[in-house]
Design a protein around this motif. Structure first.
Motif, PDB file in Angstrom:
ATOM      1  N   VAL A 110       0.832  -1.200   0.000  1.00 30.15           N
ATOM      2  CA  VAL A 110       0.000   0.000   0.000  1.00 30.15           C
ATOM      3  C   VAL A 110       0.874   1.262   0.000  1.00 30.15           C
ATOM      4  O   VAL A 110       0.736   2.141   0.850  1.00 30.15           O
ATOM      5  N   ASN A 111       1.808   1.301  -0.923  1.00 32.73           N
ATOM      6  CA  ASN A 111       2.693   2.470  -1.076  1.00 32.73           C
ATOM      7  C   ASN A 111       3.453   2.828   0.196  1.00 32.73           C
ATOM      8  O   ASN A 111       3.688   3.996   0.474  1.00 32.73           O
ATOM      9  N   GLY A 112       3.788   1.813   0.989  1.00 34.26           N
ATOM     10  CA  GLY A 112       4.574   2.048   2.191  1.00 34.26           C
ATOM     11  C   GLY A 112       3.778   2.246   3.467  1.00 34.26           C
ATOM     12  O   GLY A 112       4.352   2.490   4.521  1.00 34.26           O
ATOM     13  N   PHE A 113       2.469   2.112   3.401  1.00 37.17           N
ATOM     14  CA  PHE A 113       1.637   2.360   4.579  1.00 37.17           C
ATOM     15  C   PHE A 113       1.218   1.087   5.320  1.00 37.17           C
ATOM     16  O   PHE A 113       0.544   1.162   6.347  1.00 37.17           O
ATOM     17  N   ALA A 114       1.637  -0.083   4.816  1.00 33.73           N
ATOM     18  CA  ALA A 114       1.261  -1.343   5.464  1.00 33.73           C
ATOM     19  C   ALA A 114       2.364  -2.375   5.295  1.00 33.73           C
ATOM     20  O   ALA A 114       3.166  -2.314   4.367  1.00 33.73           O
ATOM     21  N   LEU A 115       2.376  -3.342   6.229  1.00 37.10           N
ATOM     22  CA  LEU A 115       3.255  -4.500   6.140  1.00 37.10           C
ATOM     23  C   LEU A 115       2.395  -5.720   5.934  1.00 37.10           C
ATOM     24  O   LEU A 115       1.290  -5.820   6.481  1.00 37.10           O
ATOM     25  N   ARG A 116       2.921  -6.690   5.157  1.00 34.40           N
ATOM     26  CA  ARG A 116       2.149  -7.892   4.845  1.00 34.40           C
ATOM     27  C   ARG A 116       3.025  -9.123   4.997  1.00 34.40           C
ATOM     28  O   ARG A 116       4.167  -9.153   4.532  1.00 34.40           O
ATOM     29  N   TRP A 117       2.481 -10.137   5.680  1.00 37.49           N
ATOM     30  CA  TRP A 117       3.063 -11.468   5.733  1.00 37.49           C
ATOM     31  C   TRP A 117       2.064 -12.383   5.045  1.00 37.49           C
ATOM     32  O   TRP A 117       1.073 -12.814   5.647  1.00 37.49           O
ATOM     33  N   GLU A 118       2.293 -12.668   3.790  1.00 39.85           N
ATOM     34  CA  GLU A 118       1.343 -13.422   2.963  1.00 39.85           C
ATOM     35  C   GLU A 118       1.052 -14.802   3.543  1.00 39.85           C
ATOM     36  O   GLU A 118      -0.105 -15.191   3.682  1.00 39.85           O
ATOM     37  N   GLU A 119       2.099 -15.567   3.886  1.00 41.46           N
ATOM     38  CA  GLU A 119       1.898 -16.926   4.409  1.00 41.46           C
ATOM     39  C   GLU A 119       1.105 -16.937   5.711  1.00 41.46           C
ATOM     40  O   GLU A 119       0.397 -17.895   6.002  1.00 41.46           O
ATOM     41  N   LEU A 120       1.239 -15.884   6.491  1.00 38.38           N
ATOM     42  CA  LEU A 120       0.550 -15.798   7.782  1.00 38.38           C
ATOM     43  C   LEU A 120      -0.813 -15.126   7.666  1.00 38.38           C
ATOM     44  O   LEU A 120      -1.574 -15.109   8.630  1.00 38.38           O
ATOM     45  N   ASP A 121      -1.100 -14.540   6.499  1.00 43.30           N
ATOM     46  CA  ASP A 121      -2.318 -13.751   6.271  1.00 43.30           C
ATOM     47  C   ASP A 121      -2.440 -12.648   7.331  1.00 43.30           C
ATOM     48  O   ASP A 121      -3.481 -12.471   7.954  1.00 43.30           O
ATOM     49  N   GLU A 122      -1.340 -11.920   7.524  1.00 44.37           N
ATOM     50  CA  GLU A 122      -1.280 -10.854   8.531  1.00 44.37           C
ATOM     51  C   GLU A 122      -0.907  -9.533   7.874  1.00 44.37           C
ATOM     52  O   GLU A 122       0.015  -9.472   7.063  1.00 44.37           O
ATOM     53  N   ASP A 123      -1.634  -8.486   8.213  1.00 50.54           N
ATOM     54  CA  ASP A 123      -1.366  -7.136   7.734  1.00 50.54           C
ATOM     55  C   ASP A 123      -1.324  -6.202   8.932  1.00 50.54           C
ATOM     56  O   ASP A 123      -2.170  -6.288   9.824  1.00 50.54           O
ATOM     57  N   LEU A 124      -0.335  -5.305   8.953  1.00 48.83           N
ATOM     58  CA  LEU A 124      -0.236  -4.292   9.996  1.00 48.83           C
ATOM     59  C   LEU A 124      -0.015  -2.944   9.339  1.00 48.83           C
ATOM     60  O   LEU A 124       0.671  -2.857   8.319  1.00 48.83           O
TER      61      LEU A 124
END
Length: 90
Positions: free
Chosen positions: A57-71
């Motif tokens: 999201v253009n630097g506004f979020a972190l994603r762990w695809e395998e964990l299905d986690e977004d911060l």
């Protein structure tokens, strides 16, 4: 000149994990770190899974695809964690 909320929100250029600590390099130059154990899903993740973080999201979020986690970067910078700091044995 108008300033929007987006202009003042922290933005990540990159993210990485070293052991159980996650790091963000922000667009204004700071590097911050946080313990994986401060978030439920990340606490249960392996160190190998933690390394697979991506900036989205253009630097506004972190994603762990395998964990299905977004911060959100904003939430991390503001210290809005799900779990308290682990207690340290005396």
């Amino acid at each position: 000149m108008n300033t929007t909320l987006i202009d003042s929100e922290p933005c990540a250029l990159r993210a990485w994990a070293e052991g159980r600590i996650n790091f963000l390099e922000l667009s204004e130059g700071r590097i911050i770190g946080f313990q994986s154990d401060r978030f439920r899903i990340l606490k249960a993740a392996s160190e190998e899974e933690l390394k697979k973080v991506t900036v989205e999201v253009n630097g506004f979020a972190l994603r762990w695809e395998e964990l299905d986690e977004d911060l959100t970067v904003e939430g991390i910078v503001a210290g809005r964690f799900q779990l308290p700091l682990p207690e340290v044995a005396a």
